[in-house]
Structures are given as C-alpha cells and as structure tokens.
Enzyme design. Structure first.
Site, PDB file in Angstrom:
ATOM      1  N   LYS A  91      42.066  27.253  45.317  1.00 43.45           N
ATOM      2  CA  LYS A  91      42.292  27.491  43.874  1.00 43.45           C
ATOM      3  C   LYS A  91      43.271  26.461  43.305  1.00 43.45           C
ATOM      4  O   LYS A  91      43.440  26.339  42.112  1.00 43.45           O
ATOM      5  CB  LYS A  91      42.789  28.932  43.687  1.00 43.45           C
ATOM      6  CG  LYS A  91      41.765  30.004  44.085  1.00 43.45           C
ATOM      7  CD  LYS A  91      42.376  31.402  44.032  1.00 43.45           C
ATOM      8  CE  LYS A  91      41.430  32.478  44.547  1.00 43.45           C
ATOM      9  NZ  LYS A  91      40.400  32.922  43.605  1.00 43.45           N
ATOM     10  N   LYS A 134      46.054  34.209  39.601  1.00 39.12           N
ATOM     11  CA  LYS A 134      45.001  34.526  40.579  1.00 39.12           C
ATOM     12  C   LYS A 134      45.660  34.524  41.965  1.00 39.12           C
ATOM     13  O   LYS A 134      46.794  34.099  42.110  1.00 39.12           O
ATOM     14  CB  LYS A 134      43.849  33.494  40.534  1.00 39.12           C
ATOM     15  CG  LYS A 134      44.332  32.055  40.622  1.00 39.12           C
ATOM     16  CD  LYS A 134      43.213  31.048  40.372  1.00 39.12           C
ATOM     17  CE  LYS A 134      42.786  30.991  38.917  1.00 39.12           C
ATOM     18  NZ  LYS A 134      41.307  30.883  38.813  1.00 39.12           N
ATOM     19  N   ARG A 135      44.940  34.977  42.985  1.00 37.53           N
ATOM     20  CA  ARG A 135      45.511  34.945  44.334  1.00 37.53           C
ATOM     21  C   ARG A 135      45.870  33.502  44.665  1.00 37.53           C
ATOM     22  O   ARG A 135      45.217  32.553  44.206  1.00 37.53           O
ATOM     23  CB  ARG A 135      44.489  35.492  45.336  1.00 37.53           C
ATOM     24  CG  ARG A 135      44.276  36.982  45.268  1.00 37.53           C
ATOM     25  CD  ARG A 135      45.530  37.742  45.646  1.00 37.53           C
ATOM     26  NE  ARG A 135      45.934  37.516  47.012  1.00 37.53           N
ATOM     27  CZ  ARG A 135      45.719  38.392  48.018  1.00 37.53           C
ATOM     28  NH1 ARG A 135      45.060  39.510  47.773  1.00 37.53           N
ATOM     29  NH2 ARG A 135      46.129  38.142  49.244  1.00 37.53           N
ATOM     30  N   HIS A 164      30.174  37.256  47.736  1.00 34.93           N
ATOM     31  CA  HIS A 164      31.241  36.838  46.806  1.00 34.93           C
ATOM     32  C   HIS A 164      31.987  35.600  47.274  1.00 34.93           C
ATOM     33  O   HIS A 164      32.988  35.206  46.658  1.00 34.93           O
ATOM     34  CB  HIS A 164      32.260  37.961  46.630  1.00 34.93           C
ATOM     35  CG  HIS A 164      31.732  39.199  45.987  1.00 34.93           C
ATOM     36  ND1 HIS A 164      31.782  39.430  44.640  1.00 34.93           N
ATOM     37  CD2 HIS A 164      31.128  40.282  46.529  1.00 34.93           C
ATOM     38  CE1 HIS A 164      31.244  40.606  44.378  1.00 34.93           C
ATOM     39  NE2 HIS A 164      30.843  41.142  45.504  1.00 34.93           N
ATOM     40  N   LYS A 172      38.182  36.455  31.119  1.00 25.36           N
ATOM     41  CA  LYS A 172      39.156  37.279  30.391  1.00 25.36           C
ATOM     42  C   LYS A 172      40.002  36.401  29.462  1.00 25.36           C
ATOM     43  O   LYS A 172      40.295  36.775  28.329  1.00 25.36           O
ATOM     44  CB  LYS A 172      40.042  38.039  31.398  1.00 25.36           C
ATOM     45  CG  LYS A 172      39.280  39.027  32.260  1.00 25.36           C
ATOM     46  CD  LYS A 172      40.051  39.443  33.503  1.00 25.36           C
ATOM     47  CE  LYS A 172      39.168  40.246  34.462  1.00 25.36           C
ATOM     48  NZ  LYS A 172      39.807  40.461  35.796  1.00 25.36           N
ATOM     49  N   THR A 187      36.677  35.493  37.501  1.00 22.67           N
ATOM     50  CA  THR A 187      36.497  36.449  36.399  1.00 22.67           C
ATOM     51  C   THR A 187      37.682  36.352  35.438  1.00 22.67           C
ATOM     52  O   THR A 187      37.555  36.634  34.247  1.00 22.67           O
ATOM     53  CB  THR A 187      36.379  37.887  36.963  1.00 22.67           C
ATOM     54  OG1 THR A 187      37.363  38.073  37.979  1.00 22.67           O
ATOM     55  CG2 THR A 187      34.996  38.144  37.524  1.00 22.67           C
TER      56      THR A 187
HETATM   57  C1  26W Z   1      37.600  39.926  55.123  1.00 22.21           C
HETATM   58  C2  26W Z   1      38.602  39.538  54.172  1.00 22.21           C
HETATM   59  C3  26W Z   1      38.034  39.338  52.791  1.00 22.21           C
HETATM   60  C4  26W Z   1      38.495  40.134  51.745  1.00 22.21           C
HETATM   61  C5  26W Z   1      37.982  39.932  50.467  1.00 22.21           C
HETATM   62  C6  26W Z   1      37.081  38.374  52.584  1.00 22.21           C
HETATM   63  C7  26W Z   1      36.559  38.178  51.288  1.00 22.21           C
HETATM   64  C8  26W Z   1      37.023  38.977  50.269  1.00 22.21           C
HETATM   65  C9  26W Z   1      36.472  38.840  48.881  1.00 22.21           C
HETATM   66  C10 26W Z   1      35.054  38.477  48.886  1.00 22.21           C
HETATM   67  C11 26W Z   1      37.237  37.827  48.185  1.00 22.21           C
HETATM   68  C12 26W Z   1      36.991  37.856  46.694  1.00 22.21           C
HETATM   69  O1  26W Z   1      37.576  38.645  46.019  1.00 22.21           O
HETATM   70  N1  26W Z   1      36.133  36.941  46.232  1.00 22.21           N
HETATM   71  C13 26W Z   1      36.087  36.729  44.802  1.00 22.21           C
HETATM   72  O2  26W Z   1      35.112  37.599  44.253  1.00 22.21           O
HETATM   73  C14 26W Z   1      35.074  37.486  42.834  1.00 22.21           C
HETATM   74  C15 26W Z   1      34.093  38.534  42.310  1.00 22.21           C
HETATM   75  O3  26W Z   1      32.796  38.157  42.570  1.00 22.21           O
HETATM   76  C16 26W Z   1      34.700  36.074  42.383  1.00 22.21           C
HETATM   77  O4  26W Z   1      34.765  36.004  40.988  1.00 22.21           O
HETATM   78  C17 26W Z   1      35.653  35.063  43.006  1.00 22.21           C
HETATM   79  O5  26W Z   1      35.223  33.757  42.720  1.00 22.21           O
HETATM   80  C18 26W Z   1      35.723  35.259  44.505  1.00 22.21           C
HETATM   81  O6  26W Z   1      36.722  34.427  45.079  1.00 22.21           O
END
Ligand code: 26W
Length: 847
Positions: free
Chosen positions: A566, A560-561, A369, A672, A668
C-alpha cells in the site's frame, strides 16, 4: 401486495407522541432493565438505555422478517465471513429507522446529549480491514434491498486490538468491546449446536447394509448463536447477523472438582472458549495456526448445521437446499464449508456422493479478495488429519474425482494436474483452500475489473481455462448510509436540499449534482462544509509538537492497514522531499499541507511497524520545526477503525490510493473518499481504474506504472539502487532518513527500511517516486485554485454512484445467487399503546 411501511412520527402530534414514548422508554430501560435511576446513572447506563429503547423499535420488524422468511417461497443469502467490521450500531440504526431527530429531541428533553451517547459506543471490531468492512456494507445493502439474508461469523470476545503509540511505536491493547455490555445482540442459548474435533473415522454398515463412514470426534464444543438485527434503510426488512461463540458442553466438571482438581474442573471450559476468544489481527498474511483453522471450522459447522435446521423446519429433505440457500464464501477463510457440507449430507443425512456433490456445488460461491501469495491459505495435511480426519478423507475424494476430470480435459499434462490439485504435494503437503473453494462452488468472483483480469491471467488461470464462465467480476461497493448520511450529515443535508434524498437508496441519482459544479453559490456551501469538517478534526487532535493543525491546509489523507504494497513509505518519501525543499527554500510556492495517516500493522509484521515508527518520527521533527511547520504538518491518528473513519472521510481533500499496480484487489476507502468530495491521487490499481473511468480522467490525479509496465520493469531486471543514484532529491531524502535526522542521529533504527528500498524494493517505491512527486506538485497547484478544486470534488461525488454496495449486491443477486427482493409485510399487529398483540401460542415451535 401493497407494502405497509412502519410509520415513524410524521405529523406534529405524532412527533410529540413518539418523543414522549421514547423518553418513557429511556426511563423504563434505565429503571427496570439496568436497575439504576437517573441520579446515579452513568453515561454507559444512558447509552444502554437509549440503545435498548431503539432496539425495541426494530424488534417488531425483526420478528416479522424471521416469520416472513419461514415461508416456502423465500430464498436466503448466507454470507459466511470470518470477519464483520460492523462499526458502532446506534447512529446507523437511528438513520435506518428514520428517528434520529426524535431520539435527539427526546434525549435533549431528558437532559442528555445524543452525540455524546453515540460517541460512547464501543465498536465491535470483529475484523481487520477491507474484507471485514465489505461484509458489513453488504449486510446493510442486503437488508436495504429487502433481500433475505443471514450473516454468519464468529463472536470474538476480543476483536481487533486497540492501537496506541508509545514513543512513536505501535502498542497493541486488548479490545474489551463486550465489557460495557452489548445491547444489540440476543443470546439464543437454546439454538446451540455441537461441533467436533479430532478423534477418528470408522466404517460401518447401516441398517440397509449400506457401507457408511462415521466420524467419532475426540472433543465436542457447543456453538452458541448471538443474533444482531440488521435493519435496512427505511424498509421493513430486519435481517440477522448470527455470530457463534464457543462454550464447553459441560462448563464445570464436578467430578474433577470433588477430587480437588479445581483447574481440571474448568479445563474443558477454558479450552472451548479459546476458540472464539480472539480475532487473528493478520491482514493478507496467513500464519497457518491450528487455532485459526479450528476457528474457521467451528463457525462453518455451526452455520451449516443451522441452515440445515432452518431448511428441515420447512421441507422434508435437503434435495432443494440450493434453491433455498445461496451461500457466499468471503475469501477462503470459510472454505472448509465444502467438505463440511459433504460430511453432513453423506454421513449424517445419508445422501449418496453424487447427489450430495450436486447440492454442494449449487449452494456455494467464492469471492477472492487478494492476489498476494502469502495471503492464500494452505493448511498442512497433517494438521487436518489430526483436527478434522473425516474432512481430509472427503477432500481427498473430492480431489480424486476432480483430477480425473482435469486429466480427461488435459490428457498427459502432469503440470496442470499438479497446479490444480487441491493437495500441494510439496514439502509437508498442504490443502490449498483456494483450489478447494474453486472446485466446490458454482461461481468465483474477483472484487474489481483489474483484479478479476489478473485472477484470470495469473492466480486462477488454470481454473479460468477449465471453466471460462465460472470466474466473473463484481466490483466492490460501500453503503452510502453509513459513509455519507451517518458520517457526513452536513454534506448529506446540502445534497438533500439540492437534489432530494433518493440518492441514499439509488446513488446514481447523485448525477443531478453535475450542473451544480458550475453554480458558485452551491460551490461556496460545498467548500464551507468541507472546511467545517476539517475544523472538527483540528479541534479533536491538538498538535503536540507545534502549532495547531491548520484547517486551511490541504488535507492529504492515507488511512488503511499498514502494508508495504500500500506504500505508506512512498507517501513519506514525498513528505521528506517537500520538507527538504522548504528547508532549502522557505519561499517555496506550495499550499500548506496536513498529511494525515491512520492504520494498524499486524503485530508480527516488523517492517510495517517500523514504517509506523518512521512516520511518527518524521512527524515529530517536521511538526516541531518552526521553519516548516506552518506549511507542513503530519498527524498519525491512533487506533484507526470504523468510528475514526466516520470523521476522516468527510474531512479529506486528497485521498491517497498509491499501491503498486496489480497489488490492491480493489480498495474501498477510495470509494468512501470520493463519495465525500475528496480528489484521488492514485495508480491504475484495483478499483482506482474504475473510479477514474467514472469520475473522468481530468478529475483524477493519476501517476505511476500500470500493471503491464510493472511486469515489464521487473522482467527487465529492476535495480532500485540505480534510481537512488540518479535521482538527486530521492537520494537526499533517503540519506536524510539514513543519517538519523529523524531518529536523533541513530543511523541503525531505520536501516531495515532503507536497505529494503535500496536492495529489493519489492513494491517498486523508487520506480514510481518521481512520477508521484511530480503528480503531487500538480495537486498542489490545482488546490491553489479553490473554484477548480471544488468543481472537481463535486464531479467526483456526482459520478461515484456505481460504487454503492447496493449496485454490488444487485449484481451478486443477478449473477450468482439468483435471489429476488422479498419485501416483508407487517403481520404482527400493533395494539393502541404501541405494544405487540402476540398470536395465540399454537404450540412450542422451535427452529
Ligand atoms: C489469512 C490472513 C488473511 C486475512 C485477511 C488473509 C487475507 C485477508 C483479507 C483477504 C485481506 C483483505 O481484507 N483484503 C482486502 O479486501 C478488500 C475487500 O474486497 C479489498 O478492497 C482490498 O483491496 C483487499 O486488500
């Protein structure tokens, strides 16, 4: 086999009967389950009573589904995720059950307001953002498509923190989501499993004289499953979300207590419970904390043991395990499942290495992701040696055999061996979880075409070269049930009245809206609905500094975060530019705009928190400035979460998707917004590329460098200072911030943001600034032509069908899981008063 649908209140009499039964259910739950009576019941009591009553109506289907899955010919998808951002359950379950109106009527006749009860629900914030919410959308689609599935995760006692603002600064408040009670879960204490940690490994000869290894853990904790029913839309399938909570094997040590060491008596208990105590609020940033690793191992071990238990309930052995379970790793967070399953197969079920590896690699698949290097998890070897000594041994063996294969493939190429090794030999040596996931599964996928392309060309280039067919793309999707039917009832009703309701389970059917984009009456209704949704938020959020928010304005939304890639700060530079233009020329011909922000920053992410403060500081000045605040307003909605998302996506005119090309894996929220008739201003990044392809370039506001141009600009040596020197408006905007105009003259407060932009600008904000500002000018002009804008909005919604999570899940089933829908027949017979006739209890069966 004709699928008998559970019928819910169709004819008038039935309707009345259903409403009467619902009202009796509310009263019954209130009195017998909650022990209160109407006079002294609180809103929370009524919420629980209504929820328990609704849950009962899912129960028959839930048990039916579990029984159905116990049949030999079903294959189950297990979705392993450290995060499930489910959002509030009540409204969604009413829609999927098809009884919203009846419950609303029953509530009204009981003197209750269903909307008030729905708004009261404390949402389970068991996720950070995109990844967690995607998992939740996928569970809804799996059930709605009648695919047998189990979501496995962690039941954090404290989820994502609640965000408040204190003088414009983010303040984190602990998320006590369980405090009011959670009516949607079933505690399954007798399904507990044990999970080890620490200790040592030892070799021994088994009774056939075969050399074996056993792990002797230093500590044990209990994993208790809590099951939440996941009902599909208007089907009989109720899948399960099984979340594990950690408890001490012995929650009270009397011996300690007797010697008066009261703390000692509960020490074990406290230690164990810390494992599932709290969600790590970091998004895209791995901090390598041992507790985080143990959280991952804890839920993975519980889940693998649970799947083996379910399998051995049906079959003699685990030989055909991968025919019965397709296990998806939601990013690397559950990747420790690869050595854990090997341990269970080899050490516990005495499979030899090769047949165990065969089962493991045919069972797992991994979804990536993110491309951000800092988000790719790697754990210090020493940490694994201490916490999971047996797993480290297994990882070494997996790596030894894998590198033999790599050396065979690329003789003499030491670099490729170093790059592909699961062990990073630099520094204190690390285990690369992405490499482990790539080696330990039969498929790898990215979450948007561009993202997958970049994985093939950069992040996972070696693996793509070694296994050209293993890395595939499955573009993300979102569920139209929650993100249209639940959150935008006005628009859903208009669409239903225009083209029926098949689109809810087949989103491509929205295409039938295309001709209506030319229909002025329909366009009129469309505009009225958008306006009504915008009014909602203006009544919900009163502007503290200036006039109330103006529903006529162009609602320009970025939720978004908070993260530098971003580029919320690029959005802000545009706002400051507009502010200066208006200050310099109050007659400026631009439509009034309301800029709406929402998003949390990871508590340890300094720059993101400073950007929040900057946005709130600019809002304070702009909203309070009578010279501009009738044309320019800013609203930063605190505590952006799924519930807030329900009101934000339906009211937006413009969706901000402005990440630097090559950084946002998919996004995503972009889907929406478009589904709810917002137009997108965005870069060619993530799924924006595919959205623009689907809706048409003429219905998308594109700006900025694409990935190739970013790489070229970086290769040519990018110096943001030059742009700052050359671009007058940008120069003035940055200076206004730097000179303390938004910080009561304090020139130091935002210096870190300014310095980062002028010195490094890692996400090329300045490079895309002018293109963005010019594109926004265009946006303003188009918005001043409501017919044209509405036509584009309708075409966006009409052509968004691809981005349903039903399409994504159908692709996973075909390309990765080889799973087919398994419609559930209603076997448990109803008896006249709506109760259940339980089959004769043959013997105590336990899975
Ligand atoms: C280890 C800490 C950590 C926690 C969460 C690293 C990475 C993450 C996730 C992968 C971050 C995340 O939510 N990524 C997002 O995933 C979405 C679903 O696929 C994508 O639509 C977003 O572009 C992506 O930033």
């Amino acid at each position: 086999m004709t699928k008998k649908k559970a019928n819910y209140g169709n004819s008038q009499t039935n309707e009345r009967k259903t409403i009467k039964k619902l009202k009796r259910g509310f009263a019954y739950k209130l009195f017998y389950q909650l022990g209160v009576w109407t006079q002294n019941a609180s809103l929370n009591d009524y919420y629980l009573a209504v929820s328990y009553t609704v849950r009962d109506r899912m129960q028959q289907l839930f048990i039916n589904t579990i029984r159905a899955f116990q049949q030999k010919d079903s294959k189950i998808v297990s979705y392993l995720s450290a995060e499930f951002l489910m959002g509030p359950h009540l409204h969604n379950n009413l829609i999927n059950l098809g009884i919203y109106d009846q419950v609303a009527q029953a509530a009204a006749e009981s003197g209750l307001d269903l909307q008030q009860i729905i708004d009261h629900e404390e949402e389970p914030g068991l996720g950070n953002g995109g990844l967690g919410r995607l998992a939740a959308c996928y569970l809804d689609s799996l059930a709605s498509l009648e695919i047998p599935a189990i979501g496995y995760g962690i039941r954090y006692e404290f989820g994502m923190f609640d965000q408040a603002f204190d003088n414009g600064w983010q303040k984190e408040l602990s998320d006590r989501w369980l405090q009011p009670g959670n009516p949607w879960e079933f505690k399954k204490a007798d399904m507990a499993v044990e999970v080890g940690s620490g200790g040592y490994t030892e070799q021994y000869k088994d009774d056939h004289g075969k050399l074996r290894v056993r792990w002797v853990p230093g500590k044990l904790v209990k994993g208790i499953p809590y099951d939440t029913p996941i009902l599909g839309y208007r089907v009989n399938t109720v899948n399960m979300l099984r979340l594990w909570s950690a408890e001490a094997p012995k929650s009270f040590d009397f011996a300690e207590f007797n010697v008066g060491d009261y703390l000692g008596a509960v020490h074990e208990k406290m230690l164990a419970e810390t494992i599932s105590k709290v969600l790590y609020p970091n998004d895209e940033q791995s901090h390598g904390k041992a507790l985080r690793l143990y959280q991952q191992y804890f839920f993975v071990s519980c889940s693998m043991q649970d799947m083996i238990r379910i399998h051995l309930f049906q079959f003699e052995n685990l030989d055909n395990f991968s025919d019965k379970f397709a296990v998806q790793l939601n990013d690397t967070h559950p990747a420790i499942a690869v050595p854990e399953f090997m341990r269970l197969l080899v050490d516990v079920h005495h499979y030899d290495w090769d047949s165990a590896w065969e089962i493991v690699t045919h069972t797992f698949a991994y979804t990536n992701h993110t491309l951000l290097p800092e988000a790719l998890e790697k754990w210090p070897v020493a940490m694994l040696a201490g916490l999971l000594p047996r797993h480290l041994e297994i990882i070494y063996e997996i790596n030894r055999r894998f590198l033999d294969l790599v050396r065979l493939e690329y003789p003499g190429d030491v670099d490729v061996v170093r790059r592909m090794s699961i062990i990073d030999e630099t520094g204190e040596r690390y285990v690369r979880m992405a490499n482990l996931a790539c080696v330990g599964g039969h498929a790898i996928n990215g979450v948007a075409q561009l993202h997958t392309k970049l994985l093939k060309e950069h992040t996972l280039v070696d693996f793509h070269r070694l296994w050209p067919d293993k890395l595939i793309n499955i573009t993300n999707g979102v569920t139209p049930r929650r993100w249209m039917v639940v959150s935008n009832p006005r628009l859903s009703q208009l669409i239903r009245s225009a083209i029926g309701e098949e689109w809810i389970t087949d989103l491509k059917k929205l295409q039938a809206l295309e001709p209506l984009a030319e229909d002025s009456a329909f366009c009129e209704k469309w505009q009225q609905i958008k306006f009504a949704n915008k009014q909602d938020i203006c009544t919900m959020f009163a502007c503290k500094q200036g006039p109330n928010y103006n529903p006529q304005a162009l609602f320009d939304v970025q939720v978004k975060r908070i993260h530098e890639y971003k580029r919320q700060h690029l959005n802000l530079l545009h706002i400051v530019t507009l502010y200066q233009r208006l200050k310099n020329n109050p007659e400026l011909d631009i439509p009034p705009r309301l800029f709406i922000f929402g998003g949390k920053a990871a508590p340890s992410y300094f720059m993101a928190k400073l950007i929040i403060k900057l946005i709130n500081s600019v809002a304070e000045v702009v909203n309070g400035d009578p010279a501009v605040n009738k044309r320019l307003q800013i609203l930063f909605i605190p505590n952006y979460n799924v519930q807030i998302g329900h009101i934000v996506y339906p009211m937006a005119d413009l969706s901000e998707q402005i990440s630097l090309a090559g950084k946002e894996a998919s996004g995503t929220g972009n889907m929406k917004f478009a589904m709810n008739g917002a137009l997108t201003v965005g870069t060619l990044d993530g799924a924006n590329v595919e959205i623009r392809e689907e809706v048409g370039a003429e219905n998308f506001f594109l700006f900025g460098m694409n990935v190739g141009e970013v790489e070229a600009r970086r290769a040519a040596g990018y110096n943001p200072q030059d742009i700052y020197n050359e671009n007058k408006e940008l120069h003035a905007a940055i200076n206004l911030i730097a000179t303390g105009h938004f910080s009561h003259g304090d020139r130091e407060l935002f210096r870190p943001v300014i310095d980062s932009l002028l010195k490094h600008d890692p996400f090329m904000v300045l490079a895309d600034y002018q293109a963005y500002v010019d594109c926004q000018q265009q946006v303003g002009e188009v918005f001043q032509d409501p017919q044209r804008w509405t036509r584009m909005a309708i075409l966006n919604a009409a052509r968004i069908g691809k981005f349903s999570s039903d399409r994504s899940i159908t692709e996973y089933c075909r390309k990765i899981w080889q799973v087919k829908p398994f419609p559930v027949a209603l076997t448990l017979q109803r008896v006249p008063d709506g109760g259940i006739k339980f089959p004769k209890r043959k013997e105590i069966v336990r899975t």
